[in-house]
Design a protein around this motif. Structure first.
Motif, short mmCIF file in Angstrom:
data_model
loop_
_atom_site.label_atom_id
_atom_site.label_comp_id
_atom_site.label_asym_id
_atom_site.label_seq_id
_atom_site.Cartn_x
_atom_site.Cartn_y
_atom_site.Cartn_z
N ILE A 143 0.81 -1.23 0.00
CA ILE A 143 0.00 0.00 0.00
C ILE A 143 0.85 1.28 0.00
CG2 ILE A 143 -0.35 0.17 2.51
CD1 ILE A 143 -3.43 0.32 0.74
N PHE A 144 2.00 1.25 0.66
CA PHE A 144 2.82 2.47 0.68
C PHE A 144 3.54 2.68 -0.65
CE2 PHE A 144 3.28 2.30 5.62
CZ PHE A 144 1.92 2.60 5.73
N ILE B 281 1.02 4.42 -2.61
CA ILE B 281 0.94 5.84 -2.21
C ILE B 281 2.10 6.61 -2.84
CG2 ILE B 281 1.23 7.40 -0.23
CD1 ILE B 281 -0.58 5.45 1.37
N PHE C 167 2.86 11.20 5.81
CA PHE C 167 1.41 11.39 5.72
C PHE C 167 0.77 10.86 6.99
CE2 PHE C 167 2.92 7.62 3.49
CZ PHE C 167 2.17 6.59 4.00
N GLY D 21 5.47 -7.03 14.52
CA GLY D 21 4.08 -6.69 14.20
C GLY D 21 3.95 -5.80 12.98
N GLN D 22 4.92 -5.86 12.07
CA GLN D 22 4.86 -5.04 10.87
C GLN D 22 3.79 -5.56 9.92
OE1 GLN D 22 8.59 -4.76 8.77
NE2 GLN D 22 7.80 -3.29 7.27
N GLU D 23 2.89 -4.67 9.49
CA GLU D 23 1.82 -5.07 8.56
C GLU D 23 2.12 -4.66 7.13
OE1 GLU D 23 -1.74 -3.42 10.22
OE2 GLU D 23 -1.63 -4.73 11.98
N VAL D 24 2.68 -3.47 6.96
CA VAL D 24 2.96 -2.99 5.60
C VAL D 24 4.46 -3.15 5.33
CG1 VAL D 24 2.88 -1.02 4.04
CG2 VAL D 24 1.06 -1.33 5.75
N HIS E 22 8.65 2.05 7.49
CA HIS E 22 7.98 3.28 7.93
C HIS E 22 8.21 3.50 9.40
CE1 HIS E 22 5.16 -0.11 8.15
NE2 HIS E 22 4.64 0.46 9.22
P1 AMP Z 1 2.71 -1.41 10.78
O1 AMP Z 1 1.85 -2.33 11.62
O2 AMP Z 1 3.85 -0.84 11.55
O3 AMP Z 1 3.10 -2.04 9.48
O4 AMP Z 1 1.78 -0.16 10.48
C1 AMP Z 1 1.08 0.02 9.29
C2 AMP Z 1 0.27 1.28 9.47
O5 AMP Z 1 -0.18 1.72 8.22
C3 AMP Z 1 -0.98 1.09 10.35
O6 AMP Z 1 -0.90 1.98 11.46
C4 AMP Z 1 -2.14 1.45 9.41
O7 AMP Z 1 -3.19 2.13 10.05
C5 AMP Z 1 -1.44 2.31 8.38
N1 AMP Z 1 -2.06 2.34 7.07
C6 AMP Z 1 -2.50 1.30 6.32
N2 AMP Z 1 -2.99 1.73 5.15
C7 AMP Z 1 -2.84 3.08 5.14
C8 AMP Z 1 -3.15 4.11 4.21
N3 AMP Z 1 -3.72 3.83 3.02
N4 AMP Z 1 -2.88 5.39 4.54
C9 AMP Z 1 -2.32 5.68 5.73
N5 AMP Z 1 -1.99 4.76 6.66
C10 AMP Z 1 -2.26 3.48 6.36
#
Ligand code: AMP
Length: 121
Positions: A8-9, A12, A31, A100-103, A107
């Motif tokens: 997703i990033f 963006i 952002f 716990g990294q999701e994206v 970042h």
């Molecule tokens: P992490 O768990 O450290 O990978 O955090 C990923 C973060 O990205 C979470 O806090 C989400 O709320 C945030 N996130 C996911 N999609 C978007 C988006 N389209 N715009 C802004 N933040 C996002």
């Protein structure tokens, strides 16, 4: 692990998905987090394709590394949460599975605007 160009990033950064931009320069984009956990919850990402902090540390140029650190500071200044305002904030990077990294694009979360509480819950 290879970098996922469709995270997703990355979208963006390519302008394929909108964001609430705070700051941008040669090295970083910042952002607002879509799901804020504190009054101020900003994200700062490097413009290069790096999965996480370890990937960044091993592959990024010194200019990019300096640019990311300076970028975090620039965002904190812009949001008026930097330490020289007397406020302060927390900068946090989740790294890989146990972190716990999701994206999967490096970042830093910047939390501020209020006391951010315990470091680890
Ligand atoms: P992490 O768990 O450290 O990978 O955090 C990923 C973060 O990205 C979470 O806090 C989400 O709320 C945030 N996130 C996911 N999609 C978007 C988006 N389209 N715009 C802004 N933040 C996002």
């Amino acid at each position: 692990m290879t970098y996922d160009e469709n995270n997703i990033f990355a979208k963006i950064l390519r302008g394929e998905i909108p964001c609430k931009k705070i700051y941008e320069d040669e090295f970083v984009l910042s952002f607002y987090d879509i799901n804020p956990q504190k009054k101020i919850h900003a994200l700062v990402i490097p413009k290069g394709n790096y999965i996480d902090l370890d990937d960044f540390a091993s592959k990024a140029s010194e200019k990019e590394i300096i640019g990311l650190i300076k970028g975090i500071n620039a965002v904190a200044q812009k949001l008026k949460i930097s330490s020289n305002t007397g406020k302060g904030y927390r900068a946090l990077a989740n790294i890989s599975e146990n972190g716990g990294q999701e994206v999967p694009h490096l970042h830093f979360h910047l939390f501020g605007g209020e006391k951010v509480g315990k470091m680890v819950e």
